[in-house]
Design an enzyme around this catalytic site. Sequence first.
Site, PDB file in Angstrom:
ATOM      1  N   GLU A   1       0.728  -1.274   0.271  1.00 56.55           N
ATOM      2  CA  GLU A   1       0.030   0.096   0.014  1.00 56.55           C
ATOM      3  C   GLU A   1       0.728   0.908  -0.113  1.00 56.55           C
ATOM      4  O   GLU A   1       1.557   1.136   0.626  1.00 56.55           O
ATOM      5  CB  GLU A   1      -0.505   0.827   1.420  1.00 56.55           C
ATOM      6  CG  GLU A   1      -2.052   1.454   1.348  1.00 56.55           C
ATOM      7  CD  GLU A   1      -2.634   0.772   2.662  1.00 56.55           C
ATOM      8  OE1 GLU A   1      -3.218   0.563   3.152  1.00 56.55           O
ATOM      9  OE2 GLU A   1      -2.968   2.509   2.481  1.00 56.55           O
TER      10      GLU A   1
ATOM     11  N   ARG B   1       5.135 -13.012   9.945  1.00 56.40           N
ATOM     12  CA  ARG B   1       6.282 -11.565  10.068  1.00 56.40           C
ATOM     13  C   ARG B   1       7.926 -11.527  10.127  1.00 56.40           C
ATOM     14  O   ARG B   1       7.305 -11.684  10.995  1.00 56.40           O
ATOM     15  CB  ARG B   1       5.459 -10.591  10.152  1.00 56.40           C
ATOM     16  CG  ARG B   1       5.132 -10.288  11.006  1.00 56.40           C
ATOM     17  CD  ARG B   1       4.586  -8.775  11.051  1.00 56.40           C
ATOM     18  NE  ARG B   1       3.329  -8.677  10.211  1.00 56.40           N
ATOM     19  CZ  ARG B   1       2.838  -7.177   9.388  1.00 56.40           C
ATOM     20  NH1 ARG B   1       3.611  -5.799   9.805  1.00 56.40           N
ATOM     21  NH2 ARG B   1       1.741  -6.909   8.516  1.00 56.40           N
TER      22      ARG B   1
ATOM     23  N   LYS C   1       4.234   0.503   9.976  1.00 55.87           N
ATOM     24  CA  LYS C   1       4.673   2.132   8.543  1.00 55.87           C
ATOM     25  C   LYS C   1       3.954   2.992   9.517  1.00 55.87           C
ATOM     26  O   LYS C   1       4.372   4.337   9.337  1.00 55.87           O
ATOM     27  CB  LYS C   1       3.890   1.842   7.702  1.00 55.87           C
ATOM     28  CG  LYS C   1       4.966   1.120   6.566  1.00 55.87           C
ATOM     29  CD  LYS C   1       3.697   1.100   5.265  1.00 55.87           C
ATOM     30  CE  LYS C   1       3.363   0.443   4.937  1.00 55.87           C
ATOM     31  NZ  LYS C   1       2.493  -0.262   4.154  1.00 55.87           N
TER      32      LYS C   1
HETATM   33  P1  ATP Z   1       3.281  -2.663   8.592  1.00 55.48           P
HETATM   34  O1  ATP Z   1       2.844  -3.474   9.787  1.00 55.48           O
HETATM   35  O2  ATP Z   1       4.626  -2.301   8.546  1.00 55.48           O
HETATM   36  O3  ATP Z   1       2.688  -0.653   8.461  1.00 55.48           O
HETATM   37  P2  ATP Z   1       1.567  -3.221   5.991  1.00 55.48           P
HETATM   38  O4  ATP Z   1       1.612  -4.636   6.274  1.00 55.48           O
HETATM   39  O5  ATP Z   1       0.120  -2.331   6.916  1.00 55.48           O
HETATM   40  O6  ATP Z   1       3.008  -2.879   6.671  1.00 55.48           O
HETATM   41  P3  ATP Z   1       1.443  -2.989   3.614  1.00 55.48           P
HETATM   42  O7  ATP Z   1       1.637  -2.190   2.413  1.00 55.48           O
HETATM   43  O8  ATP Z   1       0.203  -3.554   2.957  1.00 55.48           O
HETATM   44  O9  ATP Z   1       1.861  -2.766   4.860  1.00 55.48           O
HETATM   45  O10 ATP Z   1       2.440  -4.447   2.935  1.00 55.48           O
HETATM   46  C1  ATP Z   1       2.662  -5.072   1.852  1.00 55.48           C
HETATM   47  C2  ATP Z   1       3.294  -6.960   2.220  1.00 55.48           C
HETATM   48  O11 ATP Z   1       4.161  -6.729   2.852  1.00 55.48           O
HETATM   49  C3  ATP Z   1       1.691  -7.485   2.588  1.00 55.48           C
HETATM   50  O12 ATP Z   1       1.095  -8.486   2.153  1.00 55.48           O
HETATM   51  C4  ATP Z   1       2.174  -7.456   3.923  1.00 55.48           C
HETATM   52  O13 ATP Z   1       2.263  -9.228   4.281  1.00 55.48           O
HETATM   53  C5  ATP Z   1       4.070  -8.005   4.083  1.00 55.48           C
HETATM   54  N1  ATP Z   1       4.527  -7.151   4.858  1.00 55.48           N
HETATM   55  C6  ATP Z   1       4.769  -6.236   5.818  1.00 55.48           C
HETATM   56  N2  ATP Z   1       5.197  -6.167   7.147  1.00 55.48           N
HETATM   57  C7  ATP Z   1       5.985  -7.481   6.787  1.00 55.48           C
HETATM   58  C8  ATP Z   1       6.924  -8.019   7.599  1.00 55.48           C
HETATM   59  N3  ATP Z   1       7.467  -7.541   8.553  1.00 55.48           N
HETATM   60  N4  ATP Z   1       6.995  -9.450   7.732  1.00 55.48           N
HETATM   61  C9  ATP Z   1       6.912  -9.738   6.107  1.00 55.48           C
HETATM   62  N5  ATP Z   1       6.608  -9.019   5.544  1.00 55.48           N
HETATM   63  C10 ATP Z   1       5.483  -8.325   5.999  1.00 55.48           C
HETATM   64 MG    MG Z   2      -1.153  -4.198   5.710  1.00 62.87          MG
END
Ligand code: ATP
Ligand code: MG
Length: 573
Positions: free
Chosen positions: A47, A272, A282
């Site tokens: 995102e 994760r 984020k």
């Molecule tokens: P955050 O939780 O850090 O704000 P997010 O998951 O909201 O991140 P996205 O842009 O939705 O951010 O993430 C894109 C992809 O990255 C998603 O498919 C998510 O599963 C993966 N992702 C995010 N954080 C991690 C992590 N710490 N380890 C592995 N994969 C991750």
């Molecule tokens: Mg997300």
Amino acid sequence: MENKEPARQDTGPNTPAAPSNFIREIIDEDNRTGRYNGRVHTRFPPEPNGYLHIGHAKSICLNFGLAEDYGGKYNLRFDDTNPIKEEQEYIDAIIQDVRWLGFDWQDRLYYASDYFEQLYQWAVQLIKAGKAYVDHLSAEAMREYRGTLTEPGRESPYRNRSVEENLALFEQMRAGELPDGTCVLRAKIDMASPNLNMRDPVLYRILHAEHPRTGNAWCIYPMYDFAHGQSDSIEGITHSICTLEFEDHRPLYDWLIEQLGIYHPRQIEFARLNLTYTVMSKRRLIRLVQEGYVRGWDDPRMPTLSGLRRRGYPPEAIRAFVEMTGVAKSNSTVEIAMLEYCVRQDLNRRAPRVMGVLRPLRVVLLNYPEGQVEEFEAVNNPEDPAAGTRKVPFSRELYIEQDDFMEDPPDKFYRLAPGREVRLRYAYFIKCVGVVKDEQGNIVEVQCTYDPATRGGDAADGRKVKATLHWVSAAHAVEAEVRLYDHLYTQSNPNDDPEGRDFTALINPRSLEVLTSCRVEPGLAGAAAGARYQFERLGYFVVDPDSDAGRLVFNRTVTLRDEWAKIQKAQQG
Ligand code: ATP
Ligand code: MG
């Protein structure tokens, strides 16, 4: 560590000889049964509401790495369904960072917003099938009606509106006739489901907001849950690999795809990546930037890919680290020392060695001829014979590191001290014969003699010294600024403080130390931003983009101390 099984024995055409894990096993099984006709097509769906961090790198390496290994394809897709938080700056940064990691999605760059019309049509299809309805409950009431994990929810009084009424209302929503928050479109599933995601989830909301890509074309936007699975379906994704928190959403994605009767990808969840001394969310990283705790998204203390890049971490080291962490089904936290170990391993092989002095102390060689300059041959990288050698100038006045000298040393101090002899790397043995102090009593100069019979760094008579120091020639050295970094937090788990303090209260006030009068050997003058070196005895350093023609700025990437080995030893013992 999980998943360090030996390589697979069965080597079908599409079965790579990489260590297996549960995701590979699922893909192998699908290839055996022909579920996707042997296709492997994955995606990474960020995102664009912030910069990518090392957790995302794990997801990217898994999704894209698997597709590469199986000879498949991968897409980069922006899940841009929330215009309030999304910006073009983030889109551009994400593209740059994924490229930097070393992946090429060719022409497969997509946006969920490209599917807005199709998603709208699918919402209409659900309404027509009696599977979705427009709900006028307030957000607060909806929360209350939703129930809890232990109590079933209650049905909204608007749940049984007619198809015609729902169609008319949804059209009004799209036409912009209703203000934000008036109503939403919900799926009609089961308010008593044990899975809260199945209790008539919201599919669309009214949002009169400009979108970075679709501008003002839309004033209703699909929820992530309504966009994500269908976007995968549209793109023909075979294996949609995501993090564990989406496990409970999978039944909803499956339900939607079945109701719509469209192509069905398979979702696989993994744990994760979490790191000690690191905050990854984020939402929190945005606060660090906006509230000025760091200098920006690319501050070298940030766990963002742009921060790690500026810190000097090579993308290959990040990929090696991700590989080393394996793939698991339950969440855990990895030591940041393991990441630093991977960086050191990588840089050891390719970073040229140089000499730099962080806190200079003047040394004068009383018996060395004034005005004489010699050049010594220095090895560029003992790990890489092809890296060759360079010449380093030597003269009567030198700089050494302040903490390599002590006037009154304790027993275990083996470096330079009055009456003590040490080696200057590649040059000569020198012996301290006196010190010069300023009015406050600070040592401003160390006076030494050198032994011409030790030229090149070895004594003809075979006598030994206990220390070898790095140095630079005072007249030839180049001035530089060096930024030293420490953990950004004072405790290893800043995410969940036992005393309940906000993570910003745990920020390490000494996470950045700036040294402005360092000296490096003259060969480094004009080094390009991004160039990486090992400063002998001090660590790996990278030229910061703040450098310009008249100014040389370095970031220390990592020290030479292997904390990871220490942690492993402690864990085993
Ligand atoms: P955050 O939780 O850090 O704000 P997010 O998951 O909201 O991140 P996205 O842009 O939705 O951010 O993430 C894109 C992809 O990255 C998603 O498919 C998510 O599963 C993966 N992702 C995010 N954080 C991690 C992590 N710490 N380890 C592995 N994969 C991750
Ligand atoms: Mg997300």
